[in-house]
Each structure stands twice: as structure tokens, then as C-alpha cells.
Design an enzyme around this catalytic site. Sequence first.
Site, PDB file in Angstrom:
ATOM      1  N   ASP A  10       0.869  -1.177   0.000  1.00 21.58           N
ATOM      2  CA  ASP A  10       0.000   0.000   0.000  1.00 21.58           C
ATOM      3  C   ASP A  10       0.907   1.228   0.000  1.00 21.58           C
ATOM      4  O   ASP A  10       2.104   1.128   0.253  1.00 21.58           O
ATOM      5  CB  ASP A  10      -0.890  -0.005   1.250  1.00 21.58           C
ATOM      6  CG  ASP A  10      -1.783   1.225   1.317  1.00 21.58           C
ATOM      7  OD1 ASP A  10      -2.443   1.533   0.309  1.00 21.58           O
ATOM      8  OD2 ASP A  10      -1.803   1.904   2.362  1.00 21.58           O
ATOM      9  N   SER A  11       0.299   2.378  -0.231  1.00 23.95           N
ATOM     10  CA  SER A  11       1.063   3.618  -0.186  1.00 23.95           C
ATOM     11  C   SER A  11       1.536   3.929   1.240  1.00 23.95           C
ATOM     12  O   SER A  11       2.460   4.704   1.419  1.00 23.95           O
ATOM     13  CB  SER A  11       0.187   4.769  -0.685  1.00 23.95           C
ATOM     14  OG  SER A  11      -1.027   4.796   0.044  1.00 23.95           O
ATOM     15  N   TYR A  42      -0.644   8.381  -2.564  1.00 28.78           N
ATOM     16  CA  TYR A  42      -0.719   8.059  -3.988  1.00 28.78           C
ATOM     17  C   TYR A  42      -1.961   8.726  -4.621  1.00 28.78           C
ATOM     18  O   TYR A  42      -1.998   8.964  -5.819  1.00 28.78           O
ATOM     19  CB  TYR A  42      -0.865   6.544  -4.199  1.00 28.78           C
ATOM     20  CG  TYR A  42       0.390   5.707  -4.023  1.00 28.78           C
ATOM     21  CD1 TYR A  42       1.584   6.239  -3.524  1.00 28.78           C
ATOM     22  CD2 TYR A  42       0.369   4.356  -4.368  1.00 28.78           C
ATOM     23  CE1 TYR A  42       2.710   5.442  -3.373  1.00 28.78           C
ATOM     24  CE2 TYR A  42       1.500   3.560  -4.226  1.00 28.78           C
ATOM     25  CZ  TYR A  42       2.668   4.098  -3.725  1.00 28.78           C
ATOM     26  OH  TYR A  42       3.774   3.301  -3.587  1.00 28.78           O
ATOM     27  N   GLY A  43      -2.953   8.992  -3.767  1.00 30.14           N
ATOM     28  CA  GLY A  43      -4.265   9.425  -4.264  1.00 30.14           C
ATOM     29  C   GLY A  43      -4.269  10.738  -5.019  1.00 30.14           C
ATOM     30  O   GLY A  43      -5.193  11.016  -5.779  1.00 30.14           O
ATOM     31  N   CYS A  73      -3.779  -1.003  -1.970  1.00 29.74           N
ATOM     32  CA  CYS A  73      -4.089   0.406  -2.231  1.00 29.74           C
ATOM     33  C   CYS A  73      -5.099   0.523  -3.383  1.00 29.74           C
ATOM     34  O   CYS A  73      -4.849   0.001  -4.480  1.00 29.74           O
ATOM     35  CB  CYS A  73      -2.790   1.126  -2.595  1.00 29.74           C
ATOM     36  SG  CYS A  73      -3.016   2.855  -2.989  1.00 29.74           S
ATOM     37  N   ASN A  74      -6.199   1.207  -3.134  1.00 27.60           N
ATOM     38  CA  ASN A  74      -7.221   1.372  -4.181  1.00 27.60           C
ATOM     39  C   ASN A  74      -6.686   2.185  -5.355  1.00 27.60           C
ATOM     40  O   ASN A  74      -6.960   1.880  -6.510  1.00 27.60           O
ATOM     41  CB  ASN A  74      -8.448   2.086  -3.608  1.00 27.60           C
ATOM     42  CG  ASN A  74      -9.260   1.200  -2.700  1.00 27.60           C
ATOM     43  OD1 ASN A  74     -10.332   0.739  -3.057  1.00 27.60           O
ATOM     44  ND2 ASN A  74      -8.754   0.935  -1.514  1.00 27.60           N
ATOM     45  N   THR A  75      -5.908   3.225  -5.045  1.00 33.23           N
ATOM     46  CA  THR A  75      -5.385   4.083  -6.110  1.00 33.23           C
ATOM     47  C   THR A  75      -4.447   3.274  -7.012  1.00 33.23           C
ATOM     48  O   THR A  75      -4.551   3.327  -8.246  1.00 33.23           O
ATOM     49  CB  THR A  75      -4.625   5.288  -5.507  1.00 33.23           C
ATOM     50  OG1 THR A  75      -5.458   5.904  -4.525  1.00 33.23           O
ATOM     51  CG2 THR A  75      -4.268   6.297  -6.563  1.00 33.23           C
ATOM     52  N   GLU A 152      -6.264   9.189   9.828  1.00 35.34           N
ATOM     53  CA  GLU A 152      -4.907   9.067  10.385  1.00 35.34           C
ATOM     54  C   GLU A 152      -4.760   9.907  11.665  1.00 35.34           C
ATOM     55  O   GLU A 152      -3.918   9.616  12.512  1.00 35.34           O
ATOM     56  CB  GLU A 152      -3.860   9.427   9.328  1.00 35.34           C
ATOM     57  CG  GLU A 152      -3.874   8.393   8.213  1.00 35.34           C
ATOM     58  CD  GLU A 152      -2.627   8.363   7.361  1.00 35.34           C
ATOM     59  OE1 GLU A 152      -1.646   9.050   7.679  1.00 35.34           O
ATOM     60  OE2 GLU A 152      -2.639   7.621   6.354  1.00 35.34           O
ATOM     61  N   CYS A 184     -11.411   3.100  -0.637  1.00 33.17           N
ATOM     62  CA  CYS A 184     -10.123   3.604  -0.160  1.00 33.17           C
ATOM     63  C   CYS A 184      -9.785   2.827   1.102  1.00 33.17           C
ATOM     64  O   CYS A 184     -10.672   2.501   1.899  1.00 33.17           O
ATOM     65  CB  CYS A 184     -10.227   5.097   0.142  1.00 33.17           C
ATOM     66  SG  CYS A 184      -8.739   5.779   0.906  1.00 33.17           S
ATOM     67  N   THR A 185      -8.505   2.547   1.269  1.00 31.55           N
ATOM     68  CA  THR A 185      -8.060   1.720   2.398  1.00 31.55           C
ATOM     69  C   THR A 185      -8.532   2.241   3.761  1.00 31.55           C
ATOM     70  O   THR A 185      -8.759   1.469   4.673  1.00 31.55           O
ATOM     71  CB  THR A 185      -6.518   1.688   2.430  1.00 31.55           C
ATOM     72  OG1 THR A 185      -6.026   3.032   2.257  1.00 31.55           O
ATOM     73  CG2 THR A 185      -5.970   0.783   1.363  1.00 31.55           C
ATOM     74  N   HIS A 186      -8.637   3.572   3.876  1.00 33.07           N
ATOM     75  CA  HIS A 186      -8.927   4.158   5.184  1.00 33.07           C
ATOM     76  C   HIS A 186     -10.410   4.148   5.558  1.00 33.07           C
ATOM     77  O   HIS A 186     -10.749   4.281   6.728  1.00 33.07           O
ATOM     78  CB  HIS A 186      -8.458   5.615   5.218  1.00 33.07           C
ATOM     79  CG  HIS A 186      -6.971   5.783   5.166  1.00 33.07           C
ATOM     80  ND1 HIS A 186      -6.192   5.263   4.156  1.00 33.07           N
ATOM     81  CD2 HIS A 186      -6.118   6.437   6.010  1.00 33.07           C
ATOM     82  CE1 HIS A 186      -4.925   5.586   4.378  1.00 33.07           C
ATOM     83  NE2 HIS A 186      -4.854   6.289   5.486  1.00 33.07           N
TER      84      HIS A 186
HETATM   85  N1  DGL Z   1      -4.101   3.810   0.143  1.00 40.86           N
HETATM   86  C1  DGL Z   1      -4.752   4.852  -0.631  1.00 40.86           C
HETATM   87  C2  DGL Z   1      -5.963   4.254  -1.349  1.00 40.86           C
HETATM   88  O1  DGL Z   1      -6.552   3.276  -0.940  1.00 40.86           O
HETATM   89  C3  DGL Z   1      -5.142   6.031   0.230  1.00 40.86           C
HETATM   90  C4  DGL Z   1      -3.972   6.876   0.681  1.00 40.86           C
HETATM   91  C5  DGL Z   1      -3.204   7.497  -0.474  1.00 40.86           C
HETATM   92  O2  DGL Z   1      -3.734   8.430  -1.131  1.00 40.86           O
HETATM   93  O3  DGL Z   1      -2.102   7.055  -0.719  1.00 40.86           O
HETATM   94  O4  DGL Z   1      -6.345   4.773  -2.374  1.00 40.86           O
END
Ligand code: DGL
Length: 266
Positions: A10-11, A42-43, A73-75, A152, A184-186
Amino acid sequence: MPERAIGVFDSGVGGLTVLKEIQRLLPSEDLLYLGDTARVPYGTKSPATVRRYAQEAAAFLTRRKVKMLVVACNTASSVALLELENHYNLPVIGVIEPGAKRAVSVTRTGRIGVIGTEGTVKSGAYTLAIKKLAPDADVVALPCPLFVPLVEEGWLEHPVTRLTAEEYLGPLRHHGIDTLVLGCTHYPLLKNVLQQVLGPEVILIDSAEETAFAVAERLQRQRCVRDAAAAQPPQFFVTDVPERFQRVGGEFLGRPLPKVEQVCLD
Ligand code: DGL
């Protein structure tokens, strides 16, 4: 092959929501986790940059002989999955398809909302994956960039988070969605607030949970399930100093993180 670990990247810290679900479902699997904390988020980055980062993360994990790659990571999943699948001769699981599949299977009205980072929404990956399965689905995808820092910060039930959710989700409520993909992961950490803002009738799809099911299904299909009573504790790698990852990650996992090692990807 079954004895090898599963590599998850993940990012940053967010992919721990995916790791947690994999651990819950597959407690005998060894896991390696890489958080690219030096380059998060990454987003907000361009697809070309995210693809390059994803390639470097995948190369790091495959050098450690993992049996499967999970792009938590979704992005990164939305812009780099195909390239990684073509590049590596091992299963690569992203978070988009499992979430889309589940959304299509539970929606009653076909009105599906998707929330994610700017990059994920711009890529159109969720909309494409949903439409592939249900061409008549009415999909509305919206970026919710403030949710990542709020999570976060640990503001999971904070009034500021509630106000932000009301602002972001207003258009989705007006659209009459009956299903919302947390792209998104969060976002799984915000389930309570999101459910309160949208009302109990809207079904929330947790991509992290669905991804863990997809991982289990693929391991079984490839006869790669590890036959052991319990796994080693996961190994954690980050690309910046570990302190923040360790602190925030402990909140994500609900338990302190063991040793976290700082690494260089090139
Ligand atoms: N992990 C990213 C996602 O799921 C979220 C955080 C980022 O922007 O890197 O898209």
C-alpha cells in the site's frame, strides 16, 4: 509454493485494513507488508507516477519470493493492476474487482455510490468494473480526499468528520443510492459515521473484507493454501522512518505493531 508468504503493499498505513482482514480469514498464512510511507499519498499523484511506484513495490516483494501479490491500495489497484498482472508470473489481487462484485450482488435498485481518492475516482476503475458486471447500473463516484488525514488523526467519530461526511455524501444521498463502495483503504474505519450520515438502509461495501475473500478463493483454486496451525507474525517494511507507521498502524490494527523495518526500494 504454499509455504511462501503473501506480499501486500500500500502507499502507507491504510493497507493494514486489508492485511487485518486477510489475517482474520487466513490465520495460517505468512504475510509481508510494504507501506511506501516515503511517497504517500498516492491518491493525488498522476497514474504514471503511481504505476512506477507500484512496480517498485511489487519488485521489492517478489524479490522476497512471495506466492501472491495483494495490491491493497485502491489508487494503485485502479491504475496499475493490469500492468502488474502482465509483468509477474504469480497471482496479483487488487481491491477494485472484489468490491465491485459485492456491490453488484447486493444492490436492489442498481444505484451504487463509490467513494475514493481523487486518483481512484478519476481513473473510473470502479465504475468500469461495476458496469462490466451490471451494464445498467447507475454509478456515482466521488472523491473524498479529507477522509484520509481525518482517519490518520484518529478522528473516527469527531464532529469535524461527521460534518465532512455530510458535505461529501450529500450528492450521493440525493441520488438515492442503496449501496456505497468504500473505495479507499482508510474508509472502513469510518463505517459508523458514514452509516449514520447515509441512514441504515444504505449497504456499505468494505473492499478490504471483499479482497480477503478473493485472496482465500484464489489460494484455494491454485492449491496454495498454507497447511500450518499458525503463521509467523507479519513482517512490516516501510520506506520512511517507522515511528509514525508504527503509531498510526497500531490504531488501524487495534494492537501494537511489532518490529517495522525501513527499506529502500531501488
Ligand atoms: N491507500 C490509498 C488508497 O486506498 C489512500 C492513501 C493514499 O492516497 O495514498 O487509495
